[in-house]
Design an enzyme around this catalytic site. Structure first.
Site, mmCIF file in Angstrom:
data_model
loop_
_atom_site.group_PDB
_atom_site.id
_atom_site.type_symbol
_atom_site.label_atom_id
_atom_site.label_comp_id
_atom_site.label_asym_id
_atom_site.label_seq_id
_atom_site.Cartn_x
_atom_site.Cartn_y
_atom_site.Cartn_z
ATOM 1 C CB VAL A 144 -0.907 0.043 1.277
ATOM 2 C CG1 VAL A 144 -1.479 1.238 1.403
ATOM 3 C CG2 VAL A 144 -2.078 -0.995 1.164
ATOM 4 C CD GLU A 145 2.574 3.692 3.821
ATOM 5 O OE1 GLU A 145 3.084 4.675 3.130
ATOM 6 O OE2 GLU A 145 1.639 3.586 4.738
ATOM 7 C CB THR A 146 6.591 2.201 -1.517
ATOM 8 O OG1 THR A 146 6.952 0.939 -0.885
ATOM 9 C CG2 THR A 146 6.797 3.311 -0.551
#
Length: 357
Positions: A144-146
């Site tokens: 989700v983050e990167t």
């Protein structure tokens, strides 16, 4: 409503409204690059008296070389787009869980997650064994983050933190508290750079100053980042193993309970006391008995849950909301980003990647 310290840049209000996460890039490969040309090259913070006073005070409190701190802050540039990105969505903006979910659980991210898990399976298994955090939760966070390091952001961290320290948008409803948070993050960042020998003008990150595959703010890096690959240094940009171990360390630090599910299905009675059930927001506050007394009934495995619960509401625009019963582990995921939408996206992405394997 329960409040917590802000931990990461993925600003929960923006995420819940569907604003994309930005993140950081490899500082060694992209040294000196910024995400965009300076929009106001005549405004380095060297020219700001308040910035230089802050630098002198920081140096005195932290025992740092005043000239080094002045030079570091003085080289930072005001980035005009960043204050705008920090503003919450306009009042009345409808949240939509199904739309939000579709932005993170898609074939591209799932395939990338399968590759990441295959390449780093031993590190994920070791993190699970050492910290008790399931592989799919760690995979969900980094995805989700990167997108597993594909989009780690390209703002200079120094520019981002200086902009939010000295030019945080005053119209933000919590401007004073948020600005104080970023002042502390700038202090933590410079102290980290001084201690490790990292050039503060080199690291790239999100518009809020988060860094690496897991998008750690400087304070999270200081408290929770670990050298999980054993090479003698912490590198959240280039070492997936360090990123995996650091995410697991972070969750352990925020009270992750091994073996506990994150949430359960819940049935709501027609007479359910929704005001009372939703009042604590995402903070688990109800025993199963008090949950049921207010009209929220757990079924299946949820009937055996002994800890506190929260009723999690995920709005779907004009359609009926989705509800689940969140446990203490669901709440722990929201310590990474204060958003139930974010937490469910992490959980669902991890599950989809696990299933695709």
């Amino acid at each position: 409503m329960h409040r917590r310290p802000f931990i990461l840049s993925s600003v929960a209000t923006l995420l819940a409204a569907g604003t994309p996460i930005l993140s950081s890039a490899n500082p060694r490969q992209q040294k000196g690059r910024r995400s965009e040309p300076s929009e106001d090259p005549a405004r380095p913070y060297l020219l700001r008296e308040d910035a230089m006073r802050f630098a002198d005070d920081l140096a005195a409190r932290r025992g740092l070389d005043p000239q080094w701190v002045r030079s570091s802050i003085g080289q930072a540039l005001f980035i005009r787009s960043i204050p705008r990105l920090m503003l919450p969505p306009p009042r009345g903006t409808a949240k939509n869980w199904r739309v939000y979910r579709s932005r993170f659980i898609d074939p591209v991210r799932i395939r990338a997650g399968v590759r990441f898990w295959a390449a780093n399976g031993s590190a994920l298994a070791r993190a699970n064994e050492q910290f008790g955090v399931p592989e799919e939760i760690i995979v969900g966070i980094i995805g989700v983050e990167t997108i597993y390091g594909q989009n780690m952001g390209s703002f200079r961290v120094m520019d981002a933190l200086a902009t939010l320290t000295f030019d945080f948008p005053p119209q933000h409803p919590r401007a004073q508290a948020r600005q104080a948070f970023f002042q502390d993050e700038l202090e933590q960042f410079l102290s980290l750079c001084h201690r490790t020998g990292m050039d503060p003008m080199t690291p790239l990150g999100s518009y809020a100053g988060a860094m690496g595959m897991p998008q750690f703010m400087p304070s999270s890096w200081v408290k929770h980042a670990i050298d999980f690959d054993g090479d003698g240094r912490i590198d959240l940009w280039n070492s997936p193993t360090d990123a995996i171990g650091s995410v697991a360390s972070y969750f352990q630090g925020y009270g992750w309970r091994p073996g506990m599910p994150t949430h359960y299905p819940v049935q709501l009675a027609p007479e359910a006391d929704m005001d009372a059930l939703l009042a604590p927001d995402i903070l688990p506050s109800f025993s199963q008995a008090s949950f049921a007394a207010k009209g929220a009934i757990l079924t299946g495995a949820g009937r055996d849950h002994a800890g506190p619960l929260a009723l999690i509401e995920l709005q779907n625009g004009s359609s009926e909301p989705t509800f689940v019963a969140g446990t203490e582990n669901f709440y722990t995921i929201t310590r990474y980003n204060w958003s139930s939408y974010y937490a469910m996206a992490v959980i669902d992405l991890g599950r989809e990647v696990a299933a695709a394997r």
